[in-house]
Scaffold this active site. Structure first.
Site, PDB file in Angstrom:
ATOM      1  N   ARG A  62       0.780  -1.255   0.000  1.00 33.54           N
ATOM      2  CA  ARG A  62       0.000   0.000   0.000  1.00 33.54           C
ATOM      3  C   ARG A  62       0.806   1.296   0.000  1.00 33.54           C
ATOM      4  NH1 ARG A  62      -3.974  -2.561  -2.015  1.00 33.54           N
ATOM      5  NH2 ARG A  62      -5.382  -3.672  -0.639  1.00 33.54           N
ATOM      6  N   HIS A 178      -3.042 -10.890 -13.492  1.00 37.00           N
ATOM      7  CA  HIS A 178      -4.278 -11.004 -12.707  1.00 37.00           C
ATOM      8  C   HIS A 178      -5.354 -11.314 -13.738  1.00 37.00           C
ATOM      9  CE1 HIS A 178      -7.362  -9.087  -9.783  1.00 37.00           C
ATOM     10  NE2 HIS A 178      -8.038  -9.375 -10.878  1.00 37.00           N
ATOM     11  N   ASP A 304      -1.534 -12.739  -1.405  1.00 44.45           N
ATOM     12  CA  ASP A 304      -2.399 -11.645  -1.858  1.00 44.45           C
ATOM     13  C   ASP A 304      -2.842 -10.804  -0.652  1.00 44.45           C
ATOM     14  OD1 ASP A 304      -3.766  -9.903  -3.455  1.00 44.45           O
ATOM     15  OD2 ASP A 304      -5.296 -11.319  -4.115  1.00 44.45           O
TER      16      ASP A 304
END
Lengths: 427, 322
Positions: A62, A178, A304
């Protein structure tokens, strides 16, 4: 030997097998393995397995941009507590990791982290799916994995060019996808099926993932690019990967802990702690992921790890962001839930992902003299209960609150430094 | 029967629970027919409505129900609220509860939002419609209306026609109608059905004309314009041609058949303008019964009378007690 560290009384286990012995560490490297070693500091490893540190191919730290949910410091602390000595940081930060500047920023922040942090670069600028990101300048800085994770690259032509271009980079890289066809997903918030129908939540079919797996297998064949499939979650995806490998294609795949432990039925509570992308699937998919892990169709377990603030998850299911914590529970979930011997679990969490990430020079073993001392010491029988309130992450969105697990990380050693001792982070 | 919240039809625990609500509704229908249609049953209680989605009719129905039970009411609407400023659903729910409310009536465009609210507050939560999920008081008033017209639901053939996939009314109706013994058939093009009907006690038809002759109740769902942009239907005209209850189709219904619609109607789309005014149409009855059903639900959640199903007489007498 000044400043030396000894891990005493454990069983050393790496890709080459297991043997009893103490491990002596000095100057950041393993200097001796054998009986009755001594050093300035001794950490008890009795009853434990001394293994190469774990490597996570898929974590969202993040930073930069969403420090309210996680920072590289807090995320790396959670990683170290989970036994990880290396984490590949996904590029869906703000700004995205799509050029040398942000790569350097993440690498700089990673220097003081409690594990090695390897930024993955975006395939497209801003992860917007329109133009290629400067992959060469990122590769020059050490980036080994490229992905637009959070979304798949939708444009078939652009993905083909990315794969072709990657082959000419100064160092070998892997293109990770992804897999999610945006149009077929249609804004779905969970797996499309029995439960989405009952709960009245827009679903995304398994085929939305499988279509992109199918496409990337075709493009890998066309371009010869090293292709890695992120967080595969359906039986159909796994059978395609199996067939592609059977046909000699060098594709690799990861699966997450939640895709072998939870199903879409968990969403019946409407608690967005169970909202994740790809979504939790059916019992049959969970069985297929477990089988893929056992039989080798899947090369790695990834976390993840996707922290989100409480406020973000205190919304209705469709309004909350997808993602769940994973770094501190991955090893214990694998040891508790998979019917695999510990060396099988460590292969999926350490040396196999280390090779995919291109970090095998420093991580994933072998545990041998002269090698960098990136190690974890695991007590495979220690039982504990997951309590998200005690997580080192800045966030609390673990779907495993209250779950009883077996297997705990006792110590983690990063380049000779014991960053976790007796289950406590040292800084 | 005691329940803490009414989030879905299943909360009522099957046929017996639903029948209790319908019997209680009988008492409240009697109350609403009096010259002063008000009882003191919930005096001192406060019912708040928390509507994240405009629905004037449902809000008015609940507020009227609460007032006829002598409860205080307050309402919180999103357009003028802090929600627009980014407040989380939990903070909003806790704020409203802190003002001292006994029940919160929640309407939300997200499925499951009332379930989340119920997990955070001690007040009773009533689901007034959540996303595509459920609208339990609508299903209860539908059951009551069918029972009023046809005496009961056991053995009836009920056709639910239209956009089942996106319909909270359909999900609650399927659960309630089948619990009471009706045979439910969903009639819709495949694109307007849920992706999976596993576990649903229903039959499915894509052809209204085939199933129409056997119908005791035809329940038409509202067709929304936006379904065309999602490529779920080619045109509204094609939908009306194949699934609209036209005059011609209505003539094939038995004299005792009932035509229903949760409102608001699109006359000329799912229902022909003149069909909505036929004697078989129970659409206005549905609205009328809605108030009494919601009185019953609020009474069930907040009332403290000694009997499970008090008579209207008893409810009026409770003046001194409350």
């Amino acid at each position: 030997m000044t400043g030396s560290l000894v891990l005493k009384g454990g069983r050393v286990l790496d890709a080459g097998g297991g043997r009893d012995g103490d491990v002596a560490i000095s100057g950041g490297r393993i200097v001796a393995i054998g009986p009755d070693l001594s050093g300035d500091r001794v950490l008890d490893a009795g009853g434990c397995v001394v293994a190469p540190g774990l490597v996570d191919l898929h974590a969202h730290l993040r930073q930069p941009g969403h420090e309210e949910a996680e920072t590289i410091e807090t995320g790396s602390r959670a990683a170290a507590l989970g036994g990880f000595t290396a984490v590949v940081a996904m590029p869906n930060t703000e700004p995205a990791i799509d050029g040398a500047g942000v790569v350097r920023e993440v690498q700089e922040l990673g220097r003081t982290a409690l594990c090695d942090v390897f930024p993955a670069g975006a395939i497209t600028l801003g992860r917007a799916g329109h133009r290629l990101a400067p992959m060469a300048e990122m590769a020059e800085l050490g980036v080994r994995m490229f992905t637009d994770d959070g979304a798949g690259v939708q444009d078939n032509g652009l993905m083909r060019r990315a794969m072709e271009y990657a082959a000419g980079l100064p160092r070998p890289v892997v293109l990770a996808q992804h897999c999610e066809d945006g149009a077929l997903c249609g804004g779905g918030h969970m797996h499309e099926g029995e439960w989405s129908s009952r709960l009245g939540i827009a679903g995304q079919p398994a085929e939305a993932e499988e279509l992109m797996v199918m496409r990337d297998i075709a493009l890998a064949r066309l371009t010869g690019a090293r292709t890695h499939f992120q967080h595969l979650s359906t039986a159909g995806s796994l059978s395609m990967v199996r067939a592609a490998r059977g046909g000699g294609l060098a594709v690799t795949a990861e699966a997450t802990t939640h895709h072998f432990t939870l199903t879409h039925a968990a969403c019946a509570s409407y608690d967005p702690v169970y909202k994740v992308n790809p979504p939790l699937r059916t019992d049959a998919d969970v069985a297929a992921v477990r089988q893929g892990l056992a039989e080798g169709a899947i090369d790695a377990i990834a976390t993840d790890h996707a922290p989100h603030t409480q406020e973000a998850k205190e919304q209705p299911f469709d309004e909350a962001p997808p993602g769940m914590l994973g770094l501190e529970t991955a090893l214990a979930l694998a040891l508790s839930e998979l019917d695999l011997p510990i060396e099988g679990v460590l292969a999926l969490l350490s040396w196999q992902p280390a090779a995919i990430a291109g970090v095998e020079d420093d991580h994933g073993g072998p545990v041998a003299e002269g090698r960098p001392a990136n190690l974890c010491v695991v007590d495979p029988d220690h039982a504990w209960t997951v309590d998200p309130a005690r997580s080192a992450s800045r966030s609390r969105n673990s779907p495993y609150a209250g779950r009883r697990l077996r297997g705990r990380v006792r110590h983690t050693v990063l380049r000779g430094e014991p960053v976790v001792v007796d289950g406590e982070a040292q800084r | 029967m005691t329940i803490a919240d009414l989030l879905s039809i299943d909360d009522l625990g099957g046929a017996d629970g639903i029948e209790d609500v319908l019997r209680l509704t009988d008492s409240f229908v009697e109350v609403t027919e009096r010259s002063i249609p008000r009882v003191p049953a919930l005096r001192g209680k406060t019912v708040a409505s928390l509507f994240y989605e405009d629905s004037t009719r449902t809000r008015m129905s609940f507020e009227t129900a609460a007032k006829r039970l002598s409860a205080d009411t307050m309402s919180f609407s999103v357009a003028s609220s802090s929600v627009k400023k980014g407040e989380s659903l939990r903070d909003t729910a806790l704020t409203i509860e802190a003002m001292g409310v006994d029940a919160i009536v929640v309407r939300h465009s997200s499925s499951g939002a009332p379930h989340r609210v119920a997990g955070w507050v001690d007040a009773a939560v009533v689901n007034a419609g959540d996303g595509w999920h459920e609208h339990p008081t609508q299903a209860l008033l539908d059951c009551y209306t069918i029972r009023q017209r046809l005496g009961g639901l056991g053995g009836l053939h009920i056709m639910i026609v239209g956009d089942v996939k996106h319909s909270r009314v359909a999900r609650s109706d399927v659960a309630a109608f089948s619990a009471l013994g009706a045979e439910v058939t969903l009639v819709a093009p495949p694109t307007l059905l849920p992706p999976s009907l596993e576990g649903w006690p229903v039959r499915v038809s894509h052809d209204l004309d085939t199933v129409l002759p056997g119908a005791d109740v035809v329940y038409l769902l509202r067709m929304q314009q936006e379904r065309m942009t999602e490529a779920l239907l080619p045109t509204l005209r094609e939908y009306t041609t194949r699934y609209g209850l036209s005059r011609r189709r209505a003539e094939r219904l038995g004299a005792g058949a009932v035509v229903m619609h949760p409102g608001p109607m699109n006359r000329g789309v799912e229902i022909a303008p003149e069909v909505a005014d036929l004697p078989q149409a129970a659409i206005i009855d549905q609205v009328r019964n809605g108030v009494a059903v919601r009185m019953a639900v609020l009474y069930l959640l907040l009332g403290s009378g000694p009997e499970k199903v008090p008579t209207a007489e008893r409810l009026v007498e409770q003046a001194g007690v409350a």
